[in-house]
Design a protein around this motif. Structure first.
Motif, short mmCIF file in Angstrom:
data_model
loop_
_atom_site.label_atom_id
_atom_site.label_comp_id
_atom_site.label_asym_id
_atom_site.label_seq_id
_atom_site.Cartn_x
_atom_site.Cartn_y
_atom_site.Cartn_z
N ARG A 296 0.84 -1.21 0.00
CA ARG A 296 0.00 0.00 0.00
C ARG A 296 0.87 1.25 0.00
O ARG A 296 0.59 2.22 0.71
CB ARG A 296 -0.94 0.00 1.21
CG ARG A 296 -1.78 -1.26 1.34
CD ARG A 296 -2.59 -1.27 2.62
NE ARG A 296 -3.54 -0.17 2.65
CZ ARG A 296 -4.73 -0.19 2.07
NH1 ARG A 296 -5.12 -1.26 1.41
NH2 ARG A 296 -5.54 0.85 2.15
N ASP A 297 1.92 1.21 -0.81
CA ASP A 297 2.88 2.32 -0.86
C ASP A 297 2.36 3.41 -1.78
O ASP A 297 2.76 3.53 -2.94
CB ASP A 297 4.24 1.79 -1.33
CG ASP A 297 5.33 2.85 -1.29
OD1 ASP A 297 5.02 4.01 -0.93
OD2 ASP A 297 6.49 2.52 -1.60
N ARG A 298 1.50 4.26 -1.27
CA ARG A 298 0.90 5.31 -2.10
C ARG A 298 1.94 6.32 -2.56
O ARG A 298 1.88 6.80 -3.69
CB ARG A 298 -0.24 5.99 -1.34
CG ARG A 298 -1.50 5.13 -1.23
CD ARG A 298 -2.65 5.91 -0.64
NE ARG A 298 -3.86 5.12 -0.56
CZ ARG A 298 -4.80 5.06 -1.51
NH1 ARG A 298 -4.63 5.75 -2.63
NH2 ARG A 298 -5.88 4.32 -1.36
N ALA A 299 2.88 6.64 -1.69
CA ALA A 299 3.93 7.59 -2.09
C ALA A 299 4.75 7.02 -3.24
O ALA A 299 5.09 7.72 -4.20
CB ALA A 299 4.82 7.92 -0.90
N GLY A 300 5.08 5.72 -3.15
CA GLY A 300 5.83 5.08 -4.22
C GLY A 300 5.05 5.03 -5.52
O GLY A 300 5.61 5.21 -6.60
N LEU A 301 3.75 4.81 -5.42
CA LEU A 301 2.90 4.78 -6.61
C LEU A 301 2.83 6.16 -7.28
O LEU A 301 2.88 6.27 -8.51
CB LEU A 301 1.50 4.30 -6.23
CG LEU A 301 1.38 2.80 -5.94
CD1 LEU A 301 0.13 2.50 -5.12
CD2 LEU A 301 1.36 2.00 -7.23
N VAL A 302 2.71 7.21 -6.47
CA VAL A 302 2.68 8.56 -7.03
C VAL A 302 4.01 8.89 -7.70
O VAL A 302 4.04 9.47 -8.79
CB VAL A 302 2.36 9.60 -5.92
CG1 VAL A 302 2.48 11.02 -6.48
CG2 VAL A 302 0.95 9.38 -5.38
N LYS A 303 5.12 8.51 -7.07
CA LYS A 303 6.43 8.76 -7.66
C LYS A 303 6.59 8.02 -8.99
O LYS A 303 7.11 8.58 -9.96
CB LYS A 303 7.53 8.32 -6.69
CG LYS A 303 7.68 9.21 -5.47
CD LYS A 303 8.77 8.69 -4.55
CE LYS A 303 8.91 9.57 -3.31
NZ LYS A 303 9.94 9.03 -2.39
N LEU A 304 6.13 6.79 -9.04
CA LEU A 304 6.21 6.01 -10.28
C LEU A 304 5.41 6.66 -11.39
O LEU A 304 5.90 6.86 -12.51
CB LEU A 304 5.71 4.58 -10.03
CG LEU A 304 5.51 3.72 -11.28
CD1 LEU A 304 6.84 3.47 -11.99
CD2 LEU A 304 4.84 2.39 -10.91
N VAL A 305 4.16 7.00 -11.10
CA VAL A 305 3.28 7.60 -12.10
C VAL A 305 3.83 8.95 -12.56
O VAL A 305 3.82 9.28 -13.75
CB VAL A 305 1.86 7.74 -11.54
CG1 VAL A 305 1.00 8.62 -12.45
CG2 VAL A 305 1.21 6.37 -11.38
N SER A 306 4.32 9.74 -11.62
CA SER A 306 4.86 11.05 -11.97
C SER A 306 6.08 10.92 -12.87
O SER A 306 6.22 11.66 -13.86
CB SER A 306 5.22 11.82 -10.69
OG SER A 306 4.06 12.10 -9.92
N ALA A 307 6.97 9.98 -12.54
CA ALA A 307 8.18 9.79 -13.34
C ALA A 307 7.86 9.28 -14.74
O ALA A 307 8.48 9.67 -15.72
CB ALA A 307 9.13 8.83 -12.63
N ALA A 308 6.86 8.40 -14.84
CA ALA A 308 6.53 7.78 -16.12
C ALA A 308 5.69 8.68 -17.02
O ALA A 308 5.81 8.62 -18.25
CB ALA A 308 5.80 6.46 -15.88
N THR A 309 4.82 9.50 -16.43
CA THR A 309 3.87 10.28 -17.23
C THR A 309 4.15 11.78 -17.26
O THR A 309 3.57 12.50 -18.06
CB THR A 309 2.43 10.08 -16.71
OG1 THR A 309 2.32 10.66 -15.40
CG2 THR A 309 2.08 8.60 -16.64
#
Length: 241
Positions: free
Chosen positions: A17-30
């Motif tokens: 449930r790493d929401r911060a990690g998910l936001v970082k991934l999406v931000s870096a990719a998109t």
């Protein structure tokens, strides 16, 4: 440095449930750069096994639609089981086809170009994304919300809820479909421009008043289950003067 395999990365981010990690991934990719109120909404979480209910109230151009679309992307990454179902609802088919679908397509295309493919195919006849992991996202008008009865969903988004005739009823029916016991992150998110103390805003006010009558730690837990943000049109620096 060797990159973590995509399937393992998805499972790790979702299961923890790493929401911060998910936001970082999406931000870096998109290239998505969330505004402060958008970031707070993405990070809000009720905890394991709980449904996180989110409400984003904003004026025209406050960034509600992109917040909604990115949150759907985050949830579709995190809920990577083969049978995971997400549902995206809007007042009309026209809004689904001409607002939400282009936003989601753009995000999924950017993820694929960055090396993180999500979509196996899009079935236009049923307005459904089928994901490489086996899960799916269904796009629907909430004018016929009763057709959702019987679904077992992991997450549901509701865009422009107050444009409907009976938004409170739409919320109640839709939120009752969130019951996927295998999902990592259960969530119901609503973005809308409020039209007074009615519909979904009224549901959140009532829930938070109920929390204030509780004792700790039940009070804090109940408040985490109903997270709301407000943003004015002026808070979006990307709008023209």
């Amino acid at each position: 440095m060797k990159r973590e395999p995509w399937d393992k990365l998805r499972h790790r981010l979702g299961s923890t449930r790493d929401r911060a990690g998910l936001v970082k991934l999406v931000s870096a990719a998109t290239g998505y750069k969330p505004l402060p109120h958008q970031l707070r909404a993405h990070l809000a979480d009720a905890g394991p096994g709980m449904i996180t209910n989110k409400l984003a109230l904003g004026g025209i151009g406050a960034g509600k639609t992109i917040l909604n679309a990115v949150e759907i992307l985050i949830l579709s990454i995190a809920n990577c089981s083969g049978n995971s179902v997400g549902i995206c609802l809007a007042p009309t088919f026209d809004q689904i086809a001409n607002v939400m679908l282009p936003e989601l397509n753009a995000l999924y295309d950017k993820m694929a170009k960055a090396g993180y493919p999500m979509v196996r195919r899009f079935v236009r006849s049923t307005m459904e994304f089928q994901f490489v992991c086996g899960g799916s996202l269904k796009l629907r008008s909430f004018s016929k919300v009763d057709h959702l009865r019987g679904y077992n969903a992991a997450y549901i988004s509701l865009d422009e809820s107050e444009a409907g005739r009976n938004p409170g009823y739409v919320w109640e029916v839709a939120s009752g479909r969130i019951r996927d016991s295998n999902a990592h992150m259960l969530e119901m998110i609503c973005t809308t421009t409020p039209a007074g103390m009615r519909g979904v805003p009224e549901i959140f006010v009532r829930a938070r008043k109920q929390a204030n009558a509780m004792q700790e730690p039940e009070r804090s837990q109940h408040l985490r289950e109903y997270y709301a943000i407000r943003a004015q049109s002026m808070t979006n620096p990307h709008l023209p003067k």
